[in-house]
Scaffold this motif. Structure first.
Motif, short mmCIF file in Angstrom:
data_model
loop_
_atom_site.label_atom_id
_atom_site.label_comp_id
_atom_site.label_asym_id
_atom_site.label_seq_id
_atom_site.Cartn_x
_atom_site.Cartn_y
_atom_site.Cartn_z
N ALA A 100 -49.00 0.28 -13.97
CA ALA A 100 -50.33 0.88 -14.04
C ALA A 100 -50.30 2.35 -13.65
O ALA A 100 -51.02 3.17 -14.23
N ASP A 101 -49.51 2.68 -12.64
CA ASP A 101 -49.34 4.06 -12.21
C ASP A 101 -48.00 4.13 -11.50
O ASP A 101 -47.34 3.09 -11.32
N PRO A 102 -47.55 5.31 -11.11
CA PRO A 102 -46.21 5.41 -10.53
C PRO A 102 -45.98 4.54 -9.30
O PRO A 102 -44.83 4.27 -8.95
N GLU A 103 -47.05 4.07 -8.67
CA GLU A 103 -46.89 3.31 -7.44
C GLU A 103 -47.28 1.83 -7.57
O GLU A 103 -47.15 1.09 -6.61
N THR A 104 -47.73 1.40 -8.77
CA THR A 104 -48.29 0.05 -8.89
C THR A 104 -47.85 -0.64 -10.17
O THR A 104 -47.96 -0.07 -11.26
N ASP A 105 -47.33 -1.88 -10.03
CA ASP A 105 -47.08 -2.78 -11.15
C ASP A 105 -48.23 -3.78 -11.24
O ASP A 105 -48.79 -4.17 -10.21
N VAL A 106 -48.56 -4.21 -12.44
CA VAL A 106 -49.59 -5.22 -12.66
C VAL A 106 -49.00 -6.36 -13.48
O VAL A 106 -48.28 -6.12 -14.45
N SER A 107 -49.28 -7.59 -13.07
CA SER A 107 -48.78 -8.76 -13.78
C SER A 107 -49.91 -9.75 -14.01
O SER A 107 -50.69 -10.04 -13.09
N VAL A 108 -50.01 -10.25 -15.24
CA VAL A 108 -50.96 -11.31 -15.58
C VAL A 108 -50.14 -12.52 -16.04
O VAL A 108 -49.33 -12.41 -16.96
N LEU A 109 -50.33 -13.67 -15.39
CA LEU A 109 -49.54 -14.87 -15.68
C LEU A 109 -50.42 -16.02 -16.13
O LEU A 109 -51.52 -16.22 -15.59
N ARG A 110 -49.91 -16.79 -17.07
CA ARG A 110 -50.59 -18.00 -17.52
C ARG A 110 -50.27 -19.13 -16.54
O ARG A 110 -49.11 -19.38 -16.22
N GLU A 111 -51.31 -19.80 -16.05
CA GLU A 111 -51.13 -20.92 -15.13
C GLU A 111 -50.93 -22.21 -15.93
O GLU A 111 -51.14 -22.27 -17.13
N SER A 112 -50.56 -23.29 -15.22
CA SER A 112 -50.27 -24.56 -15.88
C SER A 112 -51.50 -25.17 -16.55
O SER A 112 -51.38 -25.93 -17.52
N ASP A 113 -52.71 -24.82 -16.06
CA ASP A 113 -53.93 -25.36 -16.66
C ASP A 113 -54.46 -24.50 -17.80
O ASP A 113 -55.54 -24.75 -18.34
N GLY A 114 -53.70 -23.44 -18.19
CA GLY A 114 -54.12 -22.58 -19.29
C GLY A 114 -54.92 -21.37 -18.86
O GLY A 114 -55.20 -20.50 -19.67
N SER A 115 -55.31 -21.31 -17.59
CA SER A 115 -56.03 -20.14 -17.09
C SER A 115 -55.04 -19.02 -16.81
O SER A 115 -53.82 -19.21 -16.88
N PHE A 116 -55.56 -17.84 -16.47
CA PHE A 116 -54.71 -16.70 -16.17
C PHE A 116 -55.03 -16.16 -14.78
O PHE A 116 -56.19 -16.21 -14.33
N SER A 117 -54.02 -15.63 -14.12
CA SER A 117 -54.20 -14.97 -12.83
C SER A 117 -53.52 -13.61 -12.89
O SER A 117 -52.52 -13.43 -13.59
N ALA A 118 -54.07 -12.64 -12.16
CA ALA A 118 -53.54 -11.28 -12.17
C ALA A 118 -53.19 -10.85 -10.75
O ALA A 118 -53.89 -11.20 -9.79
N THR A 119 -52.12 -10.08 -10.63
CA THR A 119 -51.64 -9.62 -9.34
C THR A 119 -51.13 -8.20 -9.46
O THR A 119 -50.61 -7.82 -10.52
#
Length: 464
Positions: free
Chosen positions: A164-183
């Motif tokens: 996202a910027d020089p100091e931050t990574d962003v990850s969006v993952l698919r969960e087992s129930d088909g929903s998504f979570s972001a970190t």
């Protein structure tokens, strides 16, 4: 549909190149040494079509290798390179990298990769909890994991990763129930020292750029000396500067963002002034001369990055009214939109339209001082009457509102109700180090001075 056909259909959407690219680090990855499963061979798929269209911005893709000797007629007999779950989805996903261009959105990127619209919407909804998709800038590289379906041309979105910027990574993952979570993850950056010096022939900025000094560091140098130096009149041909500054590097050693100035030295008309960065025990950070005197003054002489004075303080012929009158401020010529800073800590007394001044801000400081800023294009967010501001906060932007012939900042310093010349005003000095803090400072600048000497020696060897 056999696995190769799925990969080939995705390859028509994805322009493949070098497999050497790396995605942002994922904390959920399993180290290779801990994996008991032999990984499939990796091949590179390349789209050699003459006109790949908009999909050529997918710049890297790799697929698990599947190389049967013959094309079986029964698709159920195809070796997919891994076991199939109950829904017929291979375990090994396909990876793609996409470089964002002007006008792109996250949804457009996902749809172009073949992701189902509802999957794209749910992933973006999760993303908004940690990152505003409107901040997406051209040049950002987005890494996707797509899992092809055995009986469908529509892949499942497994993950999205990007810096996202020089100091931050962003990850969006698919969960087992088909929903998504972001970190979000803080990137591991390491400060490294860099060195720059130059003799000034025409301007400080031109000399700095020729010496390879980043613009952000040059701006910091100007801001640091703006308490005492009039960059329009005081800087002459033959003057020079020398700096040591930090560059933050990523795990690969690539400089990704500029850090702090550690040492700044300017020689003007033969007089050298050197300042050192120091953090006190109370957490206060400032720049001090060798005797421990802060460089900071109560007010800035130049509350913008512009260095050209288009009209000084005193009597002049008014460019619009056509007759002589006293000009009770200083005009700084600058492009529209150039940031304007609060000259000192204080409370905003007036903010808004003010007659011939156009968009106008007046700040009340201590000691009977006020400062005024006129002809602004607009006010910065949060700037309103009664708001408290700190020195160097952006309060507005250069414009040409009111009685004005072109974009500039009209700057006034008011002392006990009367406008005075900011260039000749004697300003109170800032903090002075004493006792134990001064001793710590002296010890610290000894180390910095040794590093500066090492940079000078290294530079001299290269020049010889």
């Amino acid at each position: 549909m056999k696995f190769q056909s799925i990969a080939a259909s995705l390859a028509t959407l994805i322009f493949a190149a070098s497999p050497s690219m790396t995605a942002p680090a994922r904390t959920d990855a399993v180290p290779a040494a801990q994996s008991a499963v032999e990984q499939p061979e990796i091949l590179v798929a390349r789209d050699d079509t003459e006109n790949p269209g908009s999909e050529d911005r997918f710049i890297d893709t790799w697929f698990p290798a599947v190389k049967p000797e013959a094309e079986p007629e029964n698709l159920d007999d195809v070796d997919t390179g891994g076991p199939i779950d109950a829904k017929g989805i291979p375990e090994v996903p396909l990876d793609a990298q996409y470089r964002i261009e002007r006008g792109d959105t996250f949804k457009a990127v996902l749809l172009r990769a073949g992701v189902a619209p509802d999957d794209a919407d749910r992933a973006i909804q999760a993303l908004t909890k940690v990152y505003d998709p409107k901040r997406l800038q051209p040049g950002i590289e987005v890494f996707l994991q797509l899992q092809p379906h055995k009986k469908s041309h529509v892949p499942l979105l497994v993950s999205i990763d990007f810096i996202a910027d020089p100091e931050t990574d962003v990850s969006v993952l698919r969960e087992s129930d088909g929903s998504f979570s972001a970190t979000t993850y803080e990137r591991a950056l390491t400060p490294r020292l860099a060195y720059g010096r130059a003799s000034i022939r025409s301007s400080l900025y031109e000399a700095g750029q020729e010496a390879g000094v980043p613009s952000a560091i040059l701006n910091g140098l100007v801001n640091l000396y703006s308490f005492d130096v009039d960059f329009q009149r005081d800087v002459q041909r033959g003057d020079s500067f020398e700096i040591v500054y930090q560059r933050m590097t990523d795990e690969g050693g690539t400089a990704v963002i500029e850090g702090d100035l550690m040492i700044a030295s300017m020689t003007l008309s033969g007089v050298k002034t050197t300042l050192y960065r120091f953090k006190t025990k109370s957490g206060y950070v400032d720049y001090f001369d060798q005797d421990g005197q802060s460089a900071q003054k109560s007010l800035l002489r130049t509350p913008t990055d512009a260095t050209r004075i288009s009209s000084g303080f005193g009597s002049r012929r008014h460019p619009i009214l056509g007759y002589n009158r006293v000009h009770r401020g200083i005009d700084f010529a600058a492009p529209k939109g150039t940031p304007v800073y609060a000259a000192g800590d204080g409370v905003i007394e007036k903010a808004g339209r003010f007659g011939s001044y156009g968009n106008y801000i007046r700040i009340r400081h201590g000691g009977g001082f006020k400062t005024a800023y006129a002809h602004l294009r607009g006010l910065a967010n949060g700037i309103s009457e009664g708001a408290r501001v700190k020195q160097r906060r952006v309060i507005g932007y250069v414009g040409s509102t009111g009685r004005s012939t072109g974009p500039h900042l009209h700057y006034e310093v008011i002392k006990n109700g009367e406008q005075v010349n900011p260039q000749t005003l004697r300003l109170a000095s800032g903090y002075r180090l004493k006792g134990e803090e001064l001793a710590d400072f002296k010890k610290g600048i000894g180390t910095l001075t040794e590093q500066l000497a090492a940079f000078r020696e290294r530079t001299a060897r290269k020049e010889n």
